[in-house]
Scaffold this motif. Structure first.
Motif, mmCIF file in Angstrom:
data_model
loop_
_atom_site.group_PDB
_atom_site.id
_atom_site.type_symbol
_atom_site.label_atom_id
_atom_site.label_comp_id
_atom_site.label_asym_id
_atom_site.label_seq_id
_atom_site.Cartn_x
_atom_site.Cartn_y
_atom_site.Cartn_z
ATOM 1 N N UNK A 514 33.470 32.768 30.296
ATOM 2 C CA UNK A 514 34.238 32.648 31.537
ATOM 3 C C UNK A 514 35.387 33.648 31.589
ATOM 4 N N UNK A 515 36.067 33.826 30.448
ATOM 5 C CA UNK A 515 37.183 34.774 30.411
ATOM 6 C C UNK A 515 36.697 36.199 30.660
ATOM 7 N N UNK A 516 35.597 36.562 30.014
ATOM 8 C CA UNK A 516 35.064 37.919 30.201
ATOM 9 C C UNK A 516 34.562 38.123 31.627
ATOM 10 N N UNK A 517 34.003 37.057 32.215
ATOM 11 C CA UNK A 517 33.508 37.165 33.589
ATOM 12 C C UNK A 517 34.616 37.498 34.573
ATOM 13 N N UNK A 518 35.837 37.048 34.292
ATOM 14 C CA UNK A 518 36.956 37.341 35.194
ATOM 15 C C UNK A 518 37.154 38.847 35.353
ATOM 16 N N UNK A 519 36.949 39.611 34.290
ATOM 17 C CA UNK A 519 37.149 41.061 34.350
ATOM 18 C C UNK A 519 36.178 41.684 35.353
ATOM 19 N N UNK A 520 34.917 41.266 35.287
ATOM 20 C CA UNK A 520 33.907 41.838 36.168
ATOM 21 C C UNK A 520 34.037 41.312 37.597
ATOM 22 N N UNK A 521 34.355 40.028 37.735
ATOM 23 C CA UNK A 521 34.472 39.460 39.081
ATOM 24 C C UNK A 521 35.654 40.055 39.843
ATOM 25 N N UNK A 522 36.729 40.347 39.131
ATOM 26 C CA UNK A 522 37.900 40.932 39.780
ATOM 27 C C UNK A 522 37.816 42.458 39.871
ATOM 28 N N UNK A 523 36.821 43.034 39.210
ATOM 29 C CA UNK A 523 36.657 44.493 39.187
ATOM 30 C C UNK A 523 37.921 45.186 38.703
ATOM 31 N N UNK A 524 38.538 44.624 37.666
ATOM 32 C CA UNK A 524 39.783 45.188 37.142
ATOM 33 C C UNK A 524 39.835 44.968 35.640
ATOM 34 N N UNK A 525 40.273 45.998 34.911
ATOM 35 C CA UNK A 525 40.434 45.859 33.465
ATOM 36 C C UNK A 525 41.605 44.938 33.124
ATOM 37 N N UNK A 526 42.562 44.823 34.039
ATOM 38 C CA UNK A 526 43.726 43.967 33.772
ATOM 39 C C UNK A 526 44.104 43.240 35.058
ATOM 40 N N UNK A 527 43.412 42.128 35.374
ATOM 41 C CA UNK A 527 43.685 41.405 36.618
ATOM 42 C C UNK A 527 44.873 40.456 36.541
ATOM 43 N N UNK A 558 37.973 44.408 22.816
ATOM 44 C CA UNK A 558 38.446 43.939 21.510
ATOM 45 C C UNK A 558 39.577 42.931 21.664
ATOM 46 N N UNK A 559 39.538 41.877 20.832
ATOM 47 C CA UNK A 559 40.514 40.795 20.972
ATOM 48 C C UNK A 559 40.729 40.122 19.630
ATOM 49 N N UNK A 560 41.881 39.444 19.520
ATOM 50 C CA UNK A 560 42.152 38.618 18.343
ATOM 51 C C UNK A 560 41.345 37.322 18.378
ATOM 52 N N UNK A 561 40.759 36.987 19.514
ATOM 53 C CA UNK A 561 39.914 35.800 19.610
ATOM 54 C C UNK A 561 38.624 36.029 18.838
ATOM 55 N N UNK A 562 37.796 34.997 18.758
ATOM 56 C CA UNK A 562 36.577 35.068 17.969
ATOM 57 C C UNK A 562 35.666 36.196 18.454
ATOM 58 N N UNK A 563 35.102 36.945 17.507
ATOM 59 C CA UNK A 563 34.190 38.042 17.839
ATOM 60 C C UNK A 563 32.920 37.483 18.468
ATOM 61 N N UNK A 564 32.301 38.257 19.333
ATOM 62 C CA UNK A 564 31.074 37.805 19.988
ATOM 63 C C UNK A 564 30.350 38.979 20.618
ATOM 64 N N UNK A 565 29.077 38.784 20.881
ATOM 65 C CA UNK A 565 28.262 39.669 21.719
ATOM 66 C C UNK A 565 27.488 38.757 22.655
ATOM 67 N N UNK A 566 27.739 38.870 23.958
ATOM 68 C CA UNK A 566 27.128 37.979 24.935
ATOM 69 C C UNK A 566 26.595 38.779 26.110
ATOM 70 N N UNK A 567 25.618 38.202 26.782
ATOM 71 C CA UNK A 567 25.130 38.764 28.030
ATOM 72 C C UNK A 567 25.783 38.008 29.180
ATOM 73 N N UNK A 568 26.562 38.727 29.966
ATOM 74 C CA UNK A 568 27.210 38.134 31.135
ATOM 75 C C UNK A 568 26.291 38.284 32.341
#
Length: 616
Positions: A514-527, A558-568
């Protein structure tokens, strides 16, 4: 003695491109390591065979040749004193197939025979390169990073990744004698196009005005409003602050009445100057059973405002229609192709395929500045031979204890060129002309501008034969027509601290997705607005740099949160979903130990791609 060195090279059939300079450097090597000219030329024979060089001896190889001489001296000392053990920061040693640690397998505990060097050799190496520590600290034993038992352990995978193997398995089927002269197999060089690189190096920053901030926020709201209307699925944009019993559709930005998190203060919707004069109205979300909002998010709201003081929402539209492109106001001329010989090197490809390794800093452990994790990553990449190596800052971490204490004799630029660019140059020289490297800075880089968006490192591609490039932070580039977007600011962690959400009973609880989806939905690297305190956001530079015009194939956050590879999967109303691989590679170094990186093999689309998170 210089004449004897020249005669030995000539007797062995070698040609010196710069006789005076090469003979002078070789004389220094002979004196330092007490070698005869014949011994020196014999060592060059091994070096030349390992790298598949021609008979021309070039000054550009003298640095890597010095490293081999140091390794040979190390091996002699190890034969005499097998109890000594030190982890070297020498890339060439890690790439050398004669290294006992690699022969024993990467999952094994380091043995006595795999001792790296002595304190004496460390001193001589430091004299050649310049001392890194004012305290004169020497490594008398293996570092905590070198003591770890498991290396290159696959933590998680996306789809199937049959290519992830240990170095031990490779050596089990190899002949040790043949390994000495083993050459890198040729690989296809990927095409590379830098789609977005703003701002430019040397730009004026941190002089933004109130007007710049106003224009940035107004543009965000107006562009979303225009896109909603252009899609044809929504009515005319109305003023949400006007009392009305009828349902209206409004577009605005989520914000707080005062500083603080949304859950602690009333939620407000700020519309554009065009539609409401920039007025704010209280937003009531009680009728919604599902939403996910954060400050700065631009959304479409369907609802009614019976009193004129509170907009009661019946629906939130948080995704820009995918069928309509946002106008980023960037003329095509601003897109740069850093390869002037792109088409001559890589012909048009029938399919979009790309192999890449992604790693994010810091690249050295907190107990030293030897950059051991980076050395091992380059050793791994040398064996896997990816077409592209993507390295994200910080490289010279301003939060590193040694840098904070000021106990470094070199300047930050000198450290960057020595420890980062020097190692990368050795890597691309060893790998050949097919290897390519992308560097992206971080606001934590001590040797770079403290601003976001951040210009690229001032690296001239021609200096590295167009193999090492730097892009801005954030940045977008295409390799083999695979679009990759990256940003080193930890937006996932900052969104996690500010977002509030409500999910229906039994609904999805994939918070990272959900957090990563916000970047694409807002079309902004820093919304996020207002930005986090540690982010030096410059609004005069933000509009061009932060905007994402279309959904990329690979999104690296890259983030301090848990590493992951997901398909959005971004789904719009009555639209086919658009998919994207989102990657959080974690940190390559964590404290005094190793961290994580990601290996990706992209084929055609995200569903056919495979990826693995690997612990170093």
């Amino acid at each position: 003695m210089e004449e004897e060195i020249k005669a030995e090279f000539t007797r062995s059939g070698y040609i010196l491109d710069d006789e005076e300079e090469i003979c002078k450097q070789c004389l220094t090597f002979c004196i330092q390591y007490m070698l005869s000219p014949s011994d020196l030329v014999s060592s060059w024979d091994v070096y030349s065979l390992n790298r598949g060089l021609e008979l021309m001896v070039q000054t550009a190889h003298m640095g890597a040749f010095l490293q081999q001489l140091q390794n040979e001296q190390r091996d002699k000392v190890i034969a005499r004193e097998s109890s000594l053990h030190m982890y070297s920061n020498d890339v060439a040693m890690l790439l050398n197939d004669e290294d006992e640690d690699v022969k024993d397998g990467i999952l094994d505990t380091p043995t006595d025979k795999s001792a790296r060097a002595t304190e004496e050799l460390f001193d001589s190496a430091q004299k050649m390169r310049g001392s890194l520590f004012a305290s004169g600290k020497h490594l008398e034993s293996v570092t905590p990073f070198g003591q770890r038992k498991n290396k290159f352990v696959v933590q998680s995978t996306l789809n199937e990744h049959p290519n992830i193997q240990t170095i031990k398995e490779e050596h089990d089927h190899a002949n040790s004698e043949d390994d000495i002269i083993k050459r890198v197999q040729p690989n296809k060089r990927c095409s590379l196009l830098i789609n977005k690189s703003h701002p430019k190096p040397g730009c004026r920053f941190m002089y933004d005005r109130i007007e710049d901030k106003f224009n940035f926020l107004e543009n965000c709201i107006n562009n979303h409003a225009t896109t909603f209307v252009s899609s044809g699925r929504y009515e005319e944009i109305m003023d949400p602050s006007i009392a009305s019993q009828k349902s209206v559709f409004s577009v605005g930005m989520i914000c707080c009445e005062e500083e603080g998190r949304l859950k602690e203060k009333p939620i407000l919707l700020q519309s554009s100057v065009e539609h409401s004069g920039g007025q704010r109205v209280r937003l009531d979300l009680q009728k919604l059973n599902q939403f996910s909002i954060f400050p700065g998010q631009v959304v479409g709201i369907e609802g009614h405002n019976p009193s004129g003081h509170c907009l009661i929402a019946s629906k939130i539209v948080d995704c820009v229609p995918l069928s309509v492109s946002l106008n980023d106001n960037l003329p095509p001329g601003k897109k740069q192709a850093m390869d002037k010989d792109l088409h001559s090197i890589v012909p048009s490809q029938e399919s979009r395929e790309l192999s890449l390794i992604v790693a994010a800093g810091p690249f050295t452990t907190t107990d030293n500045l030897l950059f051991e994790p980076l050395s091992e990553l380059l050793a791994y990449a040398q064996r896997k031979q990816p077409q592209l190596l993507v390295l994200l800052g910080p490289f010279i971490d301003s939060d590193h204890p040694e840098i904070k204490k000021g106990s470094v004799h070199l300047t930050f630029d000198e450290m960057f060129h020595l420890q980062i660019l020097g190692k990368l140059q050795d890597y691309v020289e060893y790998m050949g002309s097919t290897a390519r490297v992308i560097l992206m800075p971080s606001v934590r880089d001590a040797n770079h501008d403290f601003v976001f968006p951040q210009p690229a490192f001032d690296i001239q591609p021609i200096d590295f034969n167009y193999q090492i490039h730097s892009v801005s932070n954030p940045g977008i580039f295409s390799a083999n027509e695979v679009k990759v977007a990256c940003c080193t600011v930890d937006i996932l962690k900052q969104l996690s601290a500010e977002e509030i959400s409500r999910n229906p009973q039994g609904g999805s609880k994939q918070r990272m997705t959900n957090l990563a989806n916000h970047i694409l939905k807002q079309r902004s690297f820093y919304p996020l607005y207002p930005p986090a305190e540690e982010v030096p956001l410059d609004f005069s530079l933000a509009w061009e740099a932060l905007h994402i015009s279309s959904v990329p194939d690979i999104l690296i956050l890259p983030s301090d949160l848990a590493h992951f590879v997901k398909i959005l999967s971004i789904e719009g109303e009555s639209e086919e979903p658009v998919k994207c691989i989102c990657v959080n590679p974690g940190k390559l170094a964590r404290g005094e130990g190793g961290g994580f990186f990601v290996e990706i093999n992209y084929k055609e689309n995200p569903d056919l791609a495979s990826a693995s998170v690997i612990q170093i």
